[in-house]
Design an enzyme around this catalytic site. Structure first.
Site, PDB file in Angstrom:
ATOM      1  N   SER A 123      16.210  41.389 -53.088  1.00 36.03           N
ATOM      2  CA  SER A 123      17.502  41.778 -52.526  1.00 36.03           C
ATOM      3  C   SER A 123      17.360  43.116 -51.827  1.00 36.03           C
ATOM      4  O   SER A 123      16.471  43.912 -52.168  1.00 36.03           O
ATOM      5  CB  SER A 123      18.549  41.906 -53.647  1.00 36.03           C
ATOM      6  OG  SER A 123      19.730  42.512 -53.183  1.00 36.03           O
ATOM      7  N   ILE A 127      22.220  30.451 -52.980  1.00 42.00           N
ATOM      8  CA  ILE A 127      20.995  30.543 -52.187  1.00 42.00           C
ATOM      9  C   ILE A 127      19.960  29.544 -52.679  1.00 42.00           C
ATOM     10  O   ILE A 127      19.244  28.920 -51.879  1.00 42.00           O
ATOM     11  CB  ILE A 127      20.438  31.982 -52.233  1.00 42.00           C
ATOM     12  CG1 ILE A 127      21.366  32.932 -51.463  1.00 42.00           C
ATOM     13  CG2 ILE A 127      19.023  32.044 -51.664  1.00 42.00           C
ATOM     14  CD1 ILE A 127      21.022  34.401 -51.626  1.00 42.00           C
ATOM     15  N   GLY A 128      19.855  29.352 -53.991  1.00 44.20           N
ATOM     16  CA  GLY A 128      18.871  28.430 -54.534  1.00 44.20           C
ATOM     17  C   GLY A 128      19.094  27.009 -54.062  1.00 44.20           C
ATOM     18  O   GLY A 128      18.145  26.313 -53.659  1.00 44.20           O
ATOM     19  N   GLY A 161      16.915  28.227 -60.542  1.00 41.27           N
ATOM     20  CA  GLY A 161      18.297  28.638 -60.337  1.00 41.27           C
ATOM     21  C   GLY A 161      18.895  28.000 -59.101  1.00 41.27           C
ATOM     22  O   GLY A 161      19.533  28.669 -58.285  1.00 41.27           O
ATOM     23  N   TYR A 209      20.551  45.716 -62.114  1.00 38.85           N
ATOM     24  CA  TYR A 209      20.222  44.662 -61.157  1.00 38.85           C
ATOM     25  C   TYR A 209      19.237  45.187 -60.113  1.00 38.85           C
ATOM     26  O   TYR A 209      18.216  44.555 -59.824  1.00 38.85           O
ATOM     27  CB  TYR A 209      21.505  44.168 -60.484  1.00 38.85           C
ATOM     28  CG  TYR A 209      21.285  43.202 -59.349  1.00 38.85           C
ATOM     29  CD1 TYR A 209      20.942  41.876 -59.600  1.00 38.85           C
ATOM     30  CD2 TYR A 209      21.439  43.598 -58.015  1.00 38.85           C
ATOM     31  CE1 TYR A 209      20.747  40.981 -58.557  1.00 38.85           C
ATOM     32  CE2 TYR A 209      21.249  42.708 -56.971  1.00 38.85           C
ATOM     33  CZ  TYR A 209      20.907  41.395 -57.246  1.00 38.85           C
ATOM     34  OH  TYR A 209      20.716  40.510 -56.215  1.00 38.85           O
TER      35      TYR A 209
END
Length: 264
Positions: free
Chosen positions: A141, A19-20, A14, A154
């Site tokens: 997270s 962030i990736g 990803g 999530y």
């Protein structure tokens, strides 16, 4: 401390944006060869170009495929059968009320956010163990600890990643392969900017100002009182992937701006 990953091959899932992509850039700047991945060919090509611009001379490869299913993961492993560093960054998020989330969405979130990391870790870890060195990082997270009421599905996947990383670290004890989680807080990625775009347009404020307002309203325990940048999160990821982090394993490394209100 100078992190040098020359000669190491890193895969960041990803990694076309957010962030990736920032993590992939950080690893490339540290000398690693990097594989970037996305479902879309154009996104992969753009990510490759961005890495070569940020880290001239970097060896960058791309993979196009859907890693939210077993077939996509198998195709990736076939194309790149061995890596030294695996950053399980692939993930989806969406604000949605619990009573409106159908079964298919729960399964999609779990397959994408959790099972992609399960499948790739299972595929790559044994070879790391044989070589006596490896790094596996799950991008979880703060929502895995502070489950958001408007994104329970999530939060569930982010908690699952914490359990997965801790358990796998124990399974690989003494092998030279470390497994950690990195827990970003509110981060001003492209996805978050997209989520805030209507408010930005209506308010006339910058996206940074709107993001800071969002943090202060919805993550009131934040100590930095703003959203982090993707580069700030990537710094922690690169450290977790480094040789210098050899005694850091089974850890939940928070880059949450102090949102999680605990001293532990």
């Amino acid at each position: 401390m100078k992190i040098d990953l020359t000669g190491k091959l890193a895969l960041v899932t990803g990694s076309a944006a957010g962030i990736g992509l920032a993590a992939a850039k950080g690893l490339a700047l540290a000398g690693a060869d990097v594989i970037v991945s996305s479902r879309h060919t154009e996104s992969v090509r753009e990510a490759e170009a961005a890495l070569r611009t940020a880290a001239p001379g970097a060896r960058v490869q791309g993979f196009v495929g859907d890693l939210s299913n077993a077939q996509g993961c198998d195709a990736l492993v076939k194309a790149h059968p061995q890596v030294d560093i695996l950053v399980n960054n692939l993930g989806v998020f969406q604000q949605q009320d619990f009573f409106e989330i159908p079964d298919a969405e729960w399964l999609r979130f779990f397959e994408t956010n959790v099972m992609s990391g399960v499948r790739l870790s299972r595929a790559y870890a044994n070879a790391m163990v044989k070589r006596g060195w490896g790094r596996i990082v799950f991008i979880s997270s703060e929502s895995g600890l502070n489950i958001p009421a408007d994104m329970i599905h999530y939060g569930m996947t982010k908690t699952a990643q914490l359990a997965l990383a801790r358990g796998l670290a124990k399974r690989l004890a003494g092998t030279g392969v470390t497994v950690n989680s990195v827990l970003p807080g509110p981060t001003l990625s492209e996805g978050v900017a997209q989520m805030l775009k209507d408010e930005v347009a209506a308010s006339g404020k910058t996206v940074e100002e709107v993001a800071a307002q969002f943090v202060q309203t919805h993550r009131a325990s934040s100590i930095i009182r703003r959203a982090a940048s993707v580069e700030e999160v990537a710094n922690m990821i690169v450290y977790a992937c480094s040789k210098e982090a050899s005694a850091t394993t089974g850890a939940a490394l928070r880059v949450d701006g102090g949102v999680v209100d605990t001293i532990a």
